[in-house]
Design an enzyme around this catalytic site. Structure first.
Site, PDB file in Angstrom:
ATOM      1  N   ARG A  72     -12.346 -28.107 -37.822  1.00  0.00           N
ATOM      2  CA  ARG A  72     -11.837 -28.780 -39.078  1.00  0.00           C
ATOM      3  C   ARG A  72     -12.645 -30.558 -39.012  1.00  0.00           C
ATOM      4  O   ARG A  72     -12.596 -30.732 -37.917  1.00  0.00           O
ATOM      5  CB  ARG A  72     -10.191 -28.995 -38.882  1.00  0.00           C
ATOM      6  CG  ARG A  72      -9.640 -29.815 -40.068  1.00  0.00           C
ATOM      7  CD  ARG A  72      -8.004 -29.822 -39.887  1.00  0.00           C
ATOM      8  NE  ARG A  72      -7.494 -28.442 -39.928  1.00  0.00           N
ATOM      9  CZ  ARG A  72      -6.220 -28.331 -39.889  1.00  0.00           C
ATOM     10  NH1 ARG A  72      -5.359 -29.169 -39.904  1.00  0.00           N
ATOM     11  NH2 ARG A  72      -5.875 -27.156 -39.638  1.00  0.00           N
ATOM     12  N   SER A 129      -5.312 -27.178 -44.493  1.00  0.00           N
ATOM     13  CA  SER A 129      -4.070 -27.378 -44.413  1.00  0.00           C
ATOM     14  C   SER A 129      -3.373 -28.548 -45.153  1.00  0.00           C
ATOM     15  O   SER A 129      -3.709 -28.743 -46.277  1.00  0.00           O
ATOM     16  CB  SER A 129      -3.366 -27.063 -42.876  1.00  0.00           C
ATOM     17  OG  SER A 129      -1.993 -26.939 -43.078  1.00  0.00           O
TER      18      SER A 129
END
Length: 633
Positions: free
Chosen positions: A84, A186
């Site tokens: 990420r 997310s």
């Protein structure tokens, strides 16, 4: 999810910059490190995205050493379940080229692990994130990942539309695929994106798979001949769209967890749902409809996907009331009493309930975990009259989450297991138990993540939303509500008061020093024996593997020297854990004070926990000295 690794030398060599002409004819101040120089040259040769390539060329021509170092001075590393980072140019960020490199490594690793990879295939999903300045989007990244794999003859199940993250591990399990990829960050800020990987067991990858993939990525950095040709996605017979089939199958599986269809249809309760500009709206609406609910209201300003997240500072319902302002307004207007909130990829769930005096209570992750654990066990018990079945029944939670499930398990007779933080551990442990013939009813982590079924071995905010709505509907028939039931759970199984928060720190060396000071407290070469007026009884350090409560002083849970995590058990029964975040510049703490059933002095317990948290902050974190930015609890 990623750990930067230095390309070049650590020492400062800023005085050794050289002027040279690149292949575009720009006179530039090249980076001081030969390795940094090489990384930039590789980028100019390999990148075919017009926006990111142009940005790197501009930085070169401007001689912007600071920005070049930021983009190329480190490489994203494949870590906890994937990676990420910020979207943008450079090997330290997520972009077309780093997605291709990552997928090439994953491809080679899968080919070595599965001889039947070309028969079984891989599923790929994506959320609604986008970054126009770099020409990036989750959909674009998903198409490139599909291109890489299809170019090697691997069948791909590529969702044609945005999906909740849980649908990817669900599809892996349903179709018995070799792996799954979900492109999502997310609840991270809008500029971020991520690449999450599930293994053939339907759970997030753990070691050794993550290390093997990371190694394979490093061995396959140069793009293959067809890796940029995303027209393959539109023309290849290897690409299939599983969206409609998997959505229908998911809802079919979820309906088996509905126990009060008639009560749900007749309930007078109204629910408000927000997807916080993410992917959850369509799926949560369908999930509650499958449970026979007809009174779910959507926050209109937040129901449609929007990668800018315009109505919230952070798109994370774990932040509490700040993210739920529009939900409160709609609920107050329409007379709704329960709010269901998903994060942007719909794998987490936050819940709020209106109180008698008109204020709203936002349940903590631990409180909602207690409610769901109680409810799921209650429903299961009504269907399973045989006491012997308890011997093969489990619930799980992470080590930083409330131990309320353990208390329920001790009284009711089923098993409880603790895992390391994160659903990669709980999902894999659940699969291990299921494969041995056991039933895993529920697993949760305090960061509002809930695995309420066995058909998704990961946190799932869609199924959790439907199950919470049914629980509230049932309680209403008993003239009670979620808040009152939570109190009843604590009165029966013991109060479990928890308090958690975090500090922001952008200097890794400061965070490291905080934890090293705890291992050499007051320069004594020992861990602290007290925290203010609170005496420490035991210490577990999952960075070093030390556990004072064990006969051999060795921790039972797995350890990792690449992350910081220390747990203190105090003589008053409180447990406090300090740890670093794997995805954000945060140092977090989690505290819980447990009291046996019958201890009704709730306010005194709350005051004692607050005092301990204050001592923890003052003596162990020392925010003023260390320059930490505090967050509200």
């Amino acid at each position: 999810m990623y750990e930067p690794v230095s390309f070049g030398r650590e020492e400062d060599t800023t005085q050794h910059n050289t002027i040279q002409q690149d292949r575009l004819g720009c006179w530039v101040v090249m980076a001081e490190s030969v390795d940094l120089d090489r990384a930039i040259v590789q980028w100019l040769e390999w990148d075919k995205n017009p926006q990111t390539l142009a940005e790197v060329r501009r930085l070169n021509c401007d001689g912007d050493i600071d920005q070049l170092r930021e983009c190329f001075g480190s490489r994203m590393r494949f870590g906890t379940a994937g990676m990420r980072s910020t979207m943008g140019p450079g090997f330290s960020r997520i972009n077309d080229l780093t997605i291709i490199q990552t997928t090439q490594g994953l491809c080679r690793c899968l080919e070595k692990s599965f001889s039947d990879i070309k028969d079984r295939g891989v599923v790929i999903g994506f959320d609604a994130r986008a970054h126009p300045p770099s020409g990036s989007s989750s959909k674009r990244f998903a198409r490139l990942a599909a291109t890489v794999l299809a170019s090697q003859g691997i069948p791909i199940y590529l969702f044609s539309r945005i999906t909740p993250t849980p649908l990817v591990p669900f599809t892996v399990s349903q179709l018995k695929l070799c792996a799954g990829i979900m492109v999502t960050a997310s609840h991270n800020p809008k500029q971020d994106n991520g690449y999450k990987v599930y293994w053939s067991n339907g759970a997030q990858i753990i070691s050794p798979h993550d290390k093997e993939i990371a190694k394979a990525i490093e061995e396959n950095l140069e793009p293959w001949s067809e890796s940029w040709n995303d027209k393959l996605v539109d023309n290849s017979s290897l690409i299939k769209d599983p969206y409609e089939d998997m959505k229908s199958k998911y809802l079919e599986c979820l309906q088996k967890h509905c126990f009060n269809r008639d009560i749900n249809k007749e309930t007078k309760l109204k629910f408000v749902h927000t997807s916080v500009h993410g992917v959850g709206h369509e799926f949560v609406q369908a999930a509650l409809a499958s449970f026979n609910f007809t009174n779910l209201l959507a926050v209109p300003e937040q129901k449609d996907p929007d990668p800018e997240f315009p109505t919230v500072k952070y798109p994370n319902p774990e932040e509490g009331k700040d993210v739920l302002t529009l939900s409160f307004a709609l609920a107050d207007k329409e007379g709704a009493t329960v709010i269901l909130a998903n994060d942007p990829d719909a794998d987490r769930l936050a819940v709020a309930e209106k109180q008698e005096r008109g204020e709203w209570k936002v349940f903590s992750g631990n409180e909602l975990g207690a409610l769901l654990g109680w409810w799921i066990f209650t429903c299961w018990k009504k269907q399973n009259k045989e006491p012997s079945s308890l011997k093969k029944t489990y619930m799980l939670s992470s080590t930083v989450s409330s131990k309320i499930l353990q208390a329920i398990a001790l009284k009711e007779g089923f098993h409880f297991e603790e895992t390391l933080t994160g659903f990669k551990w709980m999902g894999n442990k659940a699969k291990e138990l299921i494969d041995k013939g056991n039933t895993v009813l529920f697993a949760f982590e305090e960061a509002i993540g809930y695995m309420s079924t066995e058909f998704v071995l990961d946190k799932d905010g869609v199924s959790a939303a439907a199950i919470v709505a049914e629980m509230a509907s049932y309680l209403a028939t008993k003239n009670t509500n979620l808040t009152q039931q939570l109190k009843a759970i604590y009165e029966e199984y013991g109060y479990h008061l928890s308090k958690a928060s975090y500090f922001i720190c952008h200097k890794p060396e400061i965070i490291s020093q905080i934890f090293q000071n705890l291992r050499n407290y007051n320069e004594t070469n020992q861990y602290p024996k007290t925290c203010g007026s609170f005496a420490v009884s035991d210490i577990r350090d999952l960075t070093t593997g030390y556990d004072s409560s064990q006969p051999d002083k060795k921790a039972v849970l797995p350890t990792s020297s690449s992350s910081q995590m220390i747990t203190f058990t105090f003589k008053n029964g409180c447990v406090a854990t300090m740890r670093t975040s794997g995805t954000e510049p945060k140092v977090k703490y989690y505290t819980e004070l447990c009291a046996p059933p019958g201890n009704s002095d709730f306010e005194k317990l709350k005051e004692e926990l607050n005092d301990l948290v204050n001592a923890l902050v003052e003596h162990f974190f020392q925010p003023d000295k260390n320059g930490l930015t505090s967050q509200p609890t």
